[in-house]
Design an enzyme around this catalytic site. Structure first.
Site, mmCIF file in Angstrom:
data_model
loop_
_atom_site.group_PDB
_atom_site.id
_atom_site.type_symbol
_atom_site.label_atom_id
_atom_site.label_comp_id
_atom_site.label_asym_id
_atom_site.label_seq_id
_atom_site.Cartn_x
_atom_site.Cartn_y
_atom_site.Cartn_z
ATOM 1 C CE1 TYR A 155 -3.604 2.447 0.199
ATOM 2 C CE2 TYR A 155 -3.044 2.850 2.499
ATOM 3 C CZ TYR A 155 -3.775 3.171 1.377
ATOM 4 O OH TYR A 155 -4.672 4.201 1.426
ATOM 5 C CE1 TYR A 165 -2.854 0.267 5.726
ATOM 6 C CE2 TYR A 165 -0.489 0.659 5.743
ATOM 7 C CZ TYR A 165 -1.562 -0.174 5.488
ATOM 8 O OH TYR A 165 -1.344 -1.435 4.983
HETATM 9 P P1 NAD Z 1 -8.398 -9.588 3.758
HETATM 10 O O1 NAD Z 1 -9.055 -9.462 5.084
HETATM 11 O O2 NAD Z 1 -9.146 -10.252 2.668
HETATM 12 O O3 NAD Z 1 -7.011 -10.342 3.864
HETATM 13 C C1 NAD Z 1 -6.141 -10.318 4.958
HETATM 14 C C2 NAD Z 1 -5.983 -11.750 5.426
HETATM 15 O O4 NAD Z 1 -4.871 -11.884 6.309
HETATM 16 C C3 NAD Z 1 -7.195 -12.274 6.183
HETATM 17 O O5 NAD Z 1 -7.694 -13.414 5.503
HETATM 18 C C4 NAD Z 1 -6.628 -12.661 7.539
HETATM 19 O O6 NAD Z 1 -7.273 -13.782 8.068
HETATM 20 C C5 NAD Z 1 -5.185 -12.935 7.193
HETATM 21 N N1 NAD Z 1 -4.219 -12.896 8.303
HETATM 22 C C6 NAD Z 1 -4.041 -11.940 9.244
HETATM 23 N N2 NAD Z 1 -3.047 -12.287 10.078
HETATM 24 C C7 NAD Z 1 -2.565 -13.483 9.645
HETATM 25 C C8 NAD Z 1 -1.550 -14.361 10.093
HETATM 26 N N3 NAD Z 1 -0.798 -14.075 11.157
HETATM 27 N N4 NAD Z 1 -1.341 -15.512 9.412
HETATM 28 C C9 NAD Z 1 -2.083 -15.822 8.335
HETATM 29 N N5 NAD Z 1 -3.059 -15.031 7.863
HETATM 30 C C10 NAD Z 1 -3.296 -13.874 8.512
HETATM 31 O O7 NAD Z 1 -7.993 -8.096 3.360
HETATM 32 P P2 NAD Z 1 -7.238 -7.465 2.099
HETATM 33 O O8 NAD Z 1 -7.419 -5.995 2.274
HETATM 34 O O9 NAD Z 1 -7.631 -8.078 0.842
HETATM 35 O O10 NAD Z 1 -5.708 -7.773 2.410
HETATM 36 C C11 NAD Z 1 -4.843 -8.500 1.559
HETATM 37 C C12 NAD Z 1 -3.549 -7.729 1.352
HETATM 38 O O11 NAD Z 1 -3.824 -6.557 0.571
HETATM 39 C C13 NAD Z 1 -2.900 -7.235 2.646
HETATM 40 O O12 NAD Z 1 -1.503 -7.367 2.533
HETATM 41 C C14 NAD Z 1 -3.276 -5.774 2.646
HETATM 42 O O13 NAD Z 1 -2.404 -4.976 3.416
HETATM 43 C C15 NAD Z 1 -3.177 -5.457 1.164
HETATM 44 N N6 NAD Z 1 -3.797 -4.202 0.737
HETATM 45 C C16 NAD Z 1 -5.110 -3.955 1.002
HETATM 46 C C17 NAD Z 1 -5.674 -2.750 0.596
HETATM 47 C C18 NAD Z 1 -7.125 -2.462 0.872
HETATM 48 O O14 NAD Z 1 -7.550 -1.304 0.752
HETATM 49 N N7 NAD Z 1 -7.919 -3.427 1.228
HETATM 50 C C19 NAD Z 1 -4.898 -1.804 -0.094
HETATM 51 C C20 NAD Z 1 -3.563 -2.084 -0.373
HETATM 52 C C21 NAD Z 1 -3.015 -3.289 0.056
#
Ligand code: NAD
Length: 269
Positions: A155, A165
């Site tokens: 991000y 954040y």
């Molecule tokens: P999401 O909730 O679908 O995915 C995050 C996942 O991480 C969840 O399934 C959760 O159970 C898992 N998780 C947390 N701690 C964990 C651990 N210790 N071991 C294993 N699994 C664990 O949400 P998302 O937003 O799709 O996130 C996916 C990626 O995208 C992340 O790296 C997030 O930072 C990144 N991201 C998200 C956004 C946004 O706006 N949603 C923007 C940029 C980047």
């Protein structure tokens, strides 16, 4: 033969991990997922009961199959690292072999080697606190869960100030992007493996809702990005499929923005 893809960080059908799994499945890959231990039960039950069937539909009309769901906690490398209270926790005690090394071994035993590895997880226990007020414990937890690789999700808070954040998540993403470059070199030289990151725009996933300001960010992006449209998780999924494919054979060490171009703006409009 189809490639084998392991996506770590899928626990529902809303996030980027799910969309990436779908794009890879649509491109012919066999899908394995790693699901956070505390979320495993509900995810597997929902899958079994058909709750996700609507979102399993691929472009050709077939349903995405997940060959196997592995319980995973990415914070622990091996059983020695797991604190007693976590071991004793009901949900953790109900599964086994969920540390990173054990999952890698299980996958290898079950299916041999993996062709595509996706890291789509993050956890910042203090994400709603400013960095200035973040504890050492919270900071280290964020970095521990949220940096890793060969395609990962990052991000823009790693390189620009995104108030809200917090909890060391901006630092974790900066580490993730730096590791993407260094690992690209090391894994490239040693194993010819490519390592890239996708810097995604805001999506109302479960993890993002925990931050609290996601709706504001989605609105901000819509108002200010060059492309005025909602960002769909599929667009990130398709980029991951591209990066994992031979079409991207010369791309490594890169951070690719999939954000409707928001990163390119200097000021809001
Ligand atoms: P999401 O909730 O679908 O995915 C995050 C996942 O991480 C969840 O399934 C959760 O159970 C898992 N998780 C947390 N701690 C964990 C651990 N210790 N071991 C294993 N699994 C664990 O949400 P998302 O937003 O799709 O996130 C996916 C990626 O995208 C992340 O790296 C997030 O930072 C990144 N991201 C998200 C956004 C946004 O706006 N949603 C923007 C940029 C980047």
């Amino acid at each position: 033969r189809g490639k084998k893809a392991f996506i770590a960080g899928v626990a529902d059908d809303n996030g980027y991990g799910w969309a990436i799994a779908k794009s890879l499945a649509a491109a012919g890959a066999e899908i394995f997922v790693g699901t956070w231990v505390p979320a495993l039960n509900i995810f597997e039950t929902s899958l079994r009961r058909g709750k996700f069937d609507g979102s399993r539909v691929l472009p050709d009309g077939s349903l995405m199959e997940i060959t196997k769901v592995y319980p995973l906690d990415a914070v622990y490398d091996s059983p020695e690292d797991v604190p007693e209270d976590v071991k004793a926790n009901k949900r953790y005690a109900a599964s086994s072999k969920w540390t990173v090394k054990e999952v890698a071994e299980s996958v290898k035993q079950d299916f041999g080697s993996i062709d595509i590895l996706v890291h789509s997880l993050a956890n910042g226990p203090e994400v709603s606190k400013p960095l200035l007020e973040t504890s050492r414990k919270g900071y280290l937890a964020a970095v521990s869960a949220s940096s890793g690789s060969s395609i990962s999700l990052t991000y823009i808070a790693s390189e620009r100030i995104i108030p809200g954040y917090g909890g060391g998540m901006s630092s974790a993403k900066a580490a993730l992007e730096s590791d993407t470059r260094v690992l690209a070199f090391e894994a490239g030289r040693k194993h010819k493996i490519r390592v890239n990151a996708i810097s995604a725009g805001p999506l109302g996933s479960r993890a993002a809702k925990a931050i609290g300001f996601i709706d504001t960010m989605i609105e901000y992006s819509f108002e200010n990005a060059p492309l005025q449209k909602e960002l769909s998780a599929d667009e990130v999924g398709n980029t991951a499929a591209f990066l994992a494919s031979p079409l991207a054979s010369a791309i490594t060490g890169a951070v690719i923005y999939v954000d409707n171009g928001l990163n390119a703006m200097g000021v809001g409009v």
